[in-house]
Write a protein that holds these residues in place. Structure first.
Motif, PDB file in Angstrom:
ATOM      1  N   ASN A  48       0.781  -1.142   0.031  1.00 42.52           N
ATOM      2  CA  ASN A  48       0.111  -0.114  -0.029  1.00 42.52           C
ATOM      3  C   ASN A  48       0.867   1.359   0.063  1.00 42.52           C
ATOM      4  O   ASN A  48       0.424   2.428   0.289  1.00 42.52           O
ATOM      5  CB  ASN A  48      -1.135   0.146   1.187  1.00 42.52           C
ATOM      6  CG  ASN A  48      -0.221   0.064   2.305  1.00 42.52           C
ATOM      7  OD1 ASN A  48       0.879   0.208   2.705  1.00 42.52           O
ATOM      8  ND2 ASN A  48      -1.056   0.515   3.477  1.00 42.52           N
ATOM      9  N   ARG A  78      -3.194   6.915  -3.548  1.00 44.50           N
ATOM     10  CA  ARG A  78      -4.251   7.061  -2.893  1.00 44.50           C
ATOM     11  C   ARG A  78      -5.303   6.138  -3.223  1.00 44.50           C
ATOM     12  O   ARG A  78      -6.076   5.350  -2.357  1.00 44.50           O
ATOM     13  CB  ARG A  78      -4.698   8.630  -2.651  1.00 44.50           C
ATOM     14  CG  ARG A  78      -4.118   9.175  -1.723  1.00 44.50           C
ATOM     15  CD  ARG A  78      -4.854  10.543  -1.159  1.00 44.50           C
ATOM     16  NE  ARG A  78      -5.543  11.436  -2.445  1.00 44.50           N
ATOM     17  CZ  ARG A  78      -4.924  12.283  -3.125  1.00 44.50           C
ATOM     18  NH1 ARG A  78      -3.653  12.444  -2.692  1.00 44.50           N
ATOM     19  NH2 ARG A  78      -5.437  12.848  -4.044  1.00 44.50           N
ATOM     20  N   ARG A  81      -4.496   2.831  -1.956  1.00 45.14           N
ATOM     21  CA  ARG A  81      -4.581   2.723  -0.501  1.00 45.14           C
ATOM     22  C   ARG A  81      -5.902   2.587  -0.138  1.00 45.14           C
ATOM     23  O   ARG A  81      -6.468   1.930   0.932  1.00 45.14           O
ATOM     24  CB  ARG A  81      -3.875   3.957   0.031  1.00 45.14           C
ATOM     25  CG  ARG A  81      -2.567   4.000   0.101  1.00 45.14           C
ATOM     26  CD  ARG A  81      -1.746   5.064   0.704  1.00 45.14           C
ATOM     27  NE  ARG A  81      -0.214   4.992   0.852  1.00 45.14           N
ATOM     28  CZ  ARG A  81       0.208   6.103   0.943  1.00 45.14           C
ATOM     29  NH1 ARG A  81      -0.136   7.172   0.873  1.00 45.14           N
ATOM     30  NH2 ARG A  81       1.580   5.893   1.078  1.00 45.14           N
ATOM     31  N   ARG A  82      -6.917   3.159  -1.059  1.00 49.20           N
ATOM     32  CA  ARG A  82      -8.439   2.890  -0.704  1.00 49.20           C
ATOM     33  C   ARG A  82      -8.845   1.572  -1.134  1.00 49.20           C
ATOM     34  O   ARG A  82      -9.949   1.201  -0.793  1.00 49.20           O
ATOM     35  CB  ARG A  82      -9.261   3.820  -1.750  1.00 49.20           C
ATOM     36  CG  ARG A  82      -9.164   5.266  -1.455  1.00 49.20           C
ATOM     37  CD  ARG A  82     -10.052   6.021  -2.144  1.00 49.20           C
ATOM     38  NE  ARG A  82     -10.190   7.436  -2.126  1.00 49.20           N
ATOM     39  CZ  ARG A  82     -11.243   8.212  -2.409  1.00 49.20           C
ATOM     40  NH1 ARG A  82     -12.223   7.758  -2.669  1.00 49.20           N
ATOM     41  NH2 ARG A  82     -10.978   9.440  -2.238  1.00 49.20           N
TER      42      ARG A  82
ATOM     43  N   TRP B 125      -2.523   7.871   6.165  1.00 50.52           N
ATOM     44  CA  TRP B 125      -2.266   7.505   4.673  1.00 50.52           C
ATOM     45  C   TRP B 125      -3.117   6.309   4.303  1.00 50.52           C
ATOM     46  O   TRP B 125      -3.647   6.223   3.125  1.00 50.52           O
ATOM     47  CB  TRP B 125      -0.880   7.544   4.531  1.00 50.52           C
ATOM     48  CG  TRP B 125      -0.238   8.804   4.258  1.00 50.52           C
ATOM     49  CD1 TRP B 125      -0.857   9.936   3.637  1.00 50.52           C
ATOM     50  CD2 TRP B 125       1.107   9.407   4.444  1.00 50.52           C
ATOM     51  NE1 TRP B 125       0.121  11.127   3.514  1.00 50.52           N
ATOM     52  CE2 TRP B 125       1.098  10.678   4.244  1.00 50.52           C
ATOM     53  CE3 TRP B 125       2.389   8.805   5.150  1.00 50.52           C
ATOM     54  CZ2 TRP B 125       2.530  11.329   4.259  1.00 50.52           C
ATOM     55  CZ3 TRP B 125       3.283   9.452   5.301  1.00 50.52           C
ATOM     56  CH2 TRP B 125       3.322  10.843   4.862  1.00 50.52           C
ATOM     57  N   SER B 126      -2.993   5.455   4.978  1.00 43.90           N
ATOM     58  CA  SER B 126      -3.586   4.190   5.080  1.00 43.90           C
ATOM     59  C   SER B 126      -4.909   4.234   4.363  1.00 43.90           C
ATOM     60  O   SER B 126      -5.364   3.344   3.810  1.00 43.90           O
ATOM     61  CB  SER B 126      -3.085   3.064   5.874  1.00 43.90           C
ATOM     62  OG  SER B 126      -1.762   2.860   6.052  1.00 43.90           O
ATOM     63  N   LEU B 127      -5.722   5.267   5.237  1.00 40.80           N
ATOM     64  CA  LEU B 127      -7.258   5.381   4.962  1.00 40.80           C
ATOM     65  C   LEU B 127      -7.368   6.000   3.682  1.00 40.80           C
ATOM     66  O   LEU B 127      -8.499   6.241   3.140  1.00 40.80           O
ATOM     67  CB  LEU B 127      -7.617   5.952   6.095  1.00 40.80           C
ATOM     68  CG  LEU B 127      -7.895   5.182   7.426  1.00 40.80           C
ATOM     69  CD1 LEU B 127      -8.095   6.422   8.819  1.00 40.80           C
ATOM     70  CD2 LEU B 127      -8.723   4.188   7.554  1.00 40.80           C
ATOM     71  N   GLY B 128      -6.190   6.464   2.939  1.00 44.56           N
ATOM     72  CA  GLY B 128      -6.306   7.169   1.810  1.00 44.56           C
ATOM     73  C   GLY B 128      -6.312   8.794   1.808  1.00 44.56           C
ATOM     74  O   GLY B 128      -6.839   9.329   0.843  1.00 44.56           O
TER      75      GLY B 128
END
Lengths: 250, 222
Positions: A48, A78, A81-82, B125-128
């Motif tokens: 990720n 991003r 990561r989503r 960041w991992s959550l976007g």
């Protein structure tokens, strides 16, 4: 599902990952095991983009990211990561937010979900983790096991294609490991796709459908947990023996 | 020396002193607000990945932390007239205070932002989240809380340093006292009163700090 091909990563000229290929099918639980320094956490974090790989292709669901073309494109990163959820060894909950706010933060800020709907989904996941009565507690008021279950709820609420777990029980007191493993086992039974770096060989054997043994930045052996743990490879045998020994001392 | 006649003169000029105190309060509050905003902007420039922003911020901090406030005020009020820039006393003092304390406050914010663990960034960041979202939602709220004690040191200093505005003829508390005492030929009672005024105002600020720290406290600790 998540698939990675030709993954390379070097730190300061030292190769940490050398041409790693890995495929985890939908609903599969893949345990990555291996000695420290073998690159297993780096592999997980590359998936990720918490570590930026040098080369490789990462595919999550219907989203594909070619590292060499995507580098520096924060929008693509991003998006990747989503599609993935992450659970950390040190939990990394937001200490200034309640358990529920931790779970709804991504829903509200990233997915732009209305607050009421986010709260509803957040409560659902807290309940699944057995924490419905802790919704308004702050991380500082929770035990390590409770914190990690909130962190799992936070990752799951985003409904990712795959959840990445980096040694999720390694920072826990021994008596709290069980409740987290139980929660993960439940998720596995529901068909959640997971990639988990772990030293819990018993858990890997019981819950994972797939095991990967890493050493020196490469995958040495992969297959079912039974196949991998039963491997005749000397490195794997000595590693398993050491872990088996240390877990008896616990 | 400290005759009651002198004290009566001081008490008699309280209305003038109160006017001066109001100017001090007004000037200080505006300067604090400006310096906090500027300090935050400069701190964000310092941690920015854009080299130009970082370098500009470094030069700014280096100059305004590296030279005396008095010198900066003299330059703003008297010096700039050489370039045909004529400023009124109040805005000159205000700008000087903001630029001076903005430099100190930027370093406080930079330190507390950097003190938030990498894990917080990674989780967000991992959550976007985007970088601005992580800053606004996760990092700054935590950094603000731990900034309060060092920030308050700086804000208290801003209030006290506003007395230097007297040099550029702002009719604030210190200047009013100076004028009164010279005119009346009464000194120590005036200066004791002056000190008491500042002490009281700083005391009030300490009370606000305690209230704020309680308000921002996280149940269970961080």
């Amino acid at each position: 599902m998540i698939e990675v091909t030709g993954l390379f990563k070097a730190f300061d000229g030292i190769n940490i990952l050398k041409d790693v290929d890995l495929k985890v099918r939908p609903g599969e639980v893949c345990a990555i095991i291996g000695p420290s320094g073998s690159g297993k956490t780096t592999l997980l974090r590359c998936l990720n983009y918490l570590e930026v790989p040098d080369a490789g292709v990462i595919r999550v669901g219907d989203f594909t990211l070619d590292v060499q073309r995507a580098s520096g494109d924060s929008r693509l990163i991003r998006q990747l990561r989503r599609h993935t959820g992450m659970v950390f060894q040190q939990f990394n909950l937001f200490p200034h937010k309640t358990a529920l706010e931790n779970v709804t933060e991504g829903l509200i800020v990233v997915q732009k979900m209305p607050r009421a709907e986010a709260a509803e989904r957040g409560m659902l996941w807290l309940a699944k983790m057995g924490l419905e009565d802790k919704a308004s507690a702050y991380p500082g008021q929770l035990s390590g096991g409770q914190k990690q279950r909130v962190a799992i709820a936070r990752a799951m609420a985003m409904e990712p294609e795959v959840v990445l777990l980096d040694e999720p029980t390694s920072a826990l007191d021994p008596e709290l490991v069980g409740e987290v493993l139980l929660a993960l086992k439940k998720l596995a039974q529901e068909g959640v796709t997971m990639v988990i770096v772990t030293h819990e060989l018993g858990f890997a054997r019981e819950v994972a459908n797939k095991a990967v043994f890493m050493d020196g930045g490469a995958i040495l052996e992969e297959g079912t947990p039974l196949e991998v743990f039963g491997s005749a490879n000397a490195r794997i045998r000595s590693f398993a023996a050491k872990l088996g020994h240390s877990s008896k001392q616990d | 020396m400290l005759a009651s006649r002198d004290w009566n003169i001081v008490i008699g000029s309280f209305p003038v002193l109160a006017e001066g105190a109001l100017v001090t309060i007004y000037l200080s509050l505006a300067a604090m607000l400006g310096a906090v905003v500027l300090g935050l902007v400069v701190a964000l420039m310092r941690i920015s990945k854009v080299k130009f922003l970082d370098r500009t911020a470094r030069v700014y901090v280096s100059f305004f932390r590296g030279t005396p406030l008095l010198v900066q005020l003299l330059m703003l009020y008297y010096g700039l007239t050489s370039f045909h820039i004529v400023m009124d006393p109040f805005p000159a003092a205000l700008i000087g205070l903001i630029l001076h304390f903005g430099a100190y406050i930027s370093e406080i914010f930079r330190a507390t932002i950097l003190s938030i663990s990498e894990g917080q960034w990674e989780a967000a960041w991992s959550l976007g989240m985007t970088r601005p979202q992580v800053l606004r939602r996760i990092v700054l709220p935590q950094a603000t809380r731990i900034s309060i004690p060092p920030l308050w040191n700086c804000l208290i200093d801003t209030l006290k340093s506003s007395s230097l505005a007297s040099v550029v003829t702002v009719p604030e508390l210190t200047r009013q006292v100076e004028e009164q005492s010279a005119g009346q030929f009464v000194f120590m009672p005036y200066f004791i009163t002056l000190a008491a005024f500042y002490w009281a105002m700083v005391g009030l600020m300490g009370w606000v700090q305690e209230w704020l720290e309680k308000k921002l406290e996280i149940p269970g600790g961080s």
